[in-house]
Scaffold this motif. Structure first.
Motif, PDB file in Angstrom:
ATOM      1  N   GLY A   1      -2.232  11.634   2.732  1.00  0.00           N
ATOM      2  CA  GLY A   1      -1.397  10.457   2.941  1.00  0.00           C
ATOM      3  C   GLY A   1      -0.274  10.618   3.924  1.00  0.00           C
ATOM      4  O   GLY A   1       0.537   9.688   4.101  1.00  0.00           O
TER       5      GLY A   1
ATOM      6  N   GLN B   1       0.824  -1.205   0.000  1.00  0.00           N
ATOM      7  CA  GLN B   1       0.000   0.000   0.000  1.00  0.00           C
ATOM      8  C   GLN B   1       0.860   1.258   0.000  1.00  0.00           C
ATOM      9  O   GLN B   1       0.541   2.240  -0.690  1.00  0.00           O
TER      10      GLN B   1
ATOM     11  N   ILE C   1       0.797   4.180  -2.785  1.00  0.00           N
ATOM     12  CA  ILE C   1       0.500   5.566  -2.409  1.00  0.00           C
ATOM     13  C   ILE C   1       1.567   6.510  -2.933  1.00  0.00           C
ATOM     14  O   ILE C   1       1.259   7.550  -3.534  1.00  0.00           O
ATOM     15  N   GLU C   2       2.837   6.166  -2.726  1.00  0.00           N
ATOM     16  CA  GLU C   2       3.918   7.031  -3.198  1.00  0.00           C
ATOM     17  C   GLU C   2       3.946   7.104  -4.721  1.00  0.00           C
ATOM     18  O   GLU C   2       4.211   8.167  -5.297  1.00  0.00           O
TER      19      GLU C   2
ATOM     20  N   THR D   1       2.316   7.337   4.751  1.00  0.00           N
ATOM     21  CA  THR D   1       3.693   7.203   4.242  1.00  0.00           C
ATOM     22  C   THR D   1       4.529   8.457   4.470  1.00  0.00           C
ATOM     23  O   THR D   1       5.728   8.453   4.193  1.00  0.00           O
TER      24      THR D   1
ATOM     25  N   ALA E   1       3.812  11.025   2.701  1.00  0.00           N
ATOM     26  CA  ALA E   1       3.525  11.743   1.446  1.00  0.00           C
ATOM     27  C   ALA E   1       4.737  12.539   0.996  1.00  0.00           C
ATOM     28  O   ALA E   1       4.698  13.759   0.847  1.00  0.00           O
TER      29      ALA E   1
END
Length: 260
Positions: A199, A157, A161-162, A203, A205
């Protein structure tokens, strides 16, 4: 932390911005006859500013009221970076765009990426030195932190996301290239703030390999494979995907050489 405790950090970051601005001005005046060295130093100083200030901003994430203060500071300093670092990318992914599109040579691109990672390391070393001085309330605690564990989700995930954030960010950079600089910097700052809000708790973001290495060097040391996949490969892959689609399917050969 109370909002009144952020003033030493703000003054510190303002000093970094002022010092970098002076150094960039001197480089332009004294080294214009040496384009490669000038480009390397300009990119290095710019990336140093972004990494050093972001290292300090990360210490202010718990300032009340949450998350409004942190998001406001993120937006404000992104606008400040965009206004003072014109012509710099401060992100290896931003160099991959013109490299893929043929807008810059491999040598020039390699020099910029090298400058960014060198500056990322120097920024972390510099901030550790400053934190030892205990200028701000949060500094002593920052020295005791190991890996901050920015990934609060699964590795798959986090990778997605990144990658997704990098795609959205690079597409926006391409779309706003024709917007007036005064408006463009605010649009980019707004996007980054929105991505951090969406995010940041999963993470961080970051979608910037050099910045990720500066913020979390101990995490890379402890688990290099996972962190390099999430914070280096994912955003780079997203950038290459955007550049490929932009050039091959949308028919736009030109790619920007600056994110600000």
């Amino acid at each position: 932390m109370a909002i009144g405790g952020i003033w030493p950090s703000l003054l510190l970051m303002a000093g970094i911005v002022a010092a970098v601005g002076l150094c960039r001005s001197l480089v332009r005046r004294r080294l214009h006859a040496h384009p490669h060295l000038c480009s390397f130093l300009l990119e290095a100083f710019s990336t140093f500013q972004v990494c050093a200030c972001t290292n300090e901003l990360c210490l202010l994430g718990n300032v009340e009221p949450k998350p409004h203060t942190a998001l406001t500071l993120t937006y404000g300093f992104t606008v400040l970076h965009g206004s003072t670092l014109t012509g710099s990318t401060c992100n290896p992914c931003g160099v991959l765009q013109p490299l893929w599109g043929g807008g810059t040579s491999l040598k020039a691109g390699g020099l910029k990426i090298g400058a960014q990672f060198v500056a990322a390391v120097l920024a972390r070393v510099f901030m550790h030195f400053v934190w030892r001085l205990g200028i701000a309330e949060a500094h002593p605690g920052a020295l005791l932190q190991g890996c901050g564990n920015p990934m609060q989700t699964t590795e798959v995930q986090a990778f997605c996301i990144e990658l997704l954030f990098s795609v959205v960010f690079q597409l926006t950079i391409l779309q706003v290239e024709t917007v007036k600089p005064g408006y463009r910097v605010h649009l980019i700052a707004l996007l980054i703030t929105m991505l951090v809000y969406a995010g940041g708790n999963l993470t961080g973001a970051i979608f910037n390999p050099a910045l990720a290495f500066s913020l979390h060097p101990k995490c890379f040391y402890d688990n290099f494979l996972i962190y390099s996949l999430v914070y280096w490969i994912a955003p780079s892959l997203g950038t290459i995907l955007v550049a490929f689609v932009w050039k091959s399917f949308l028919g736009y050969p030109e790619t920007p050489t600056s994110e600000f």
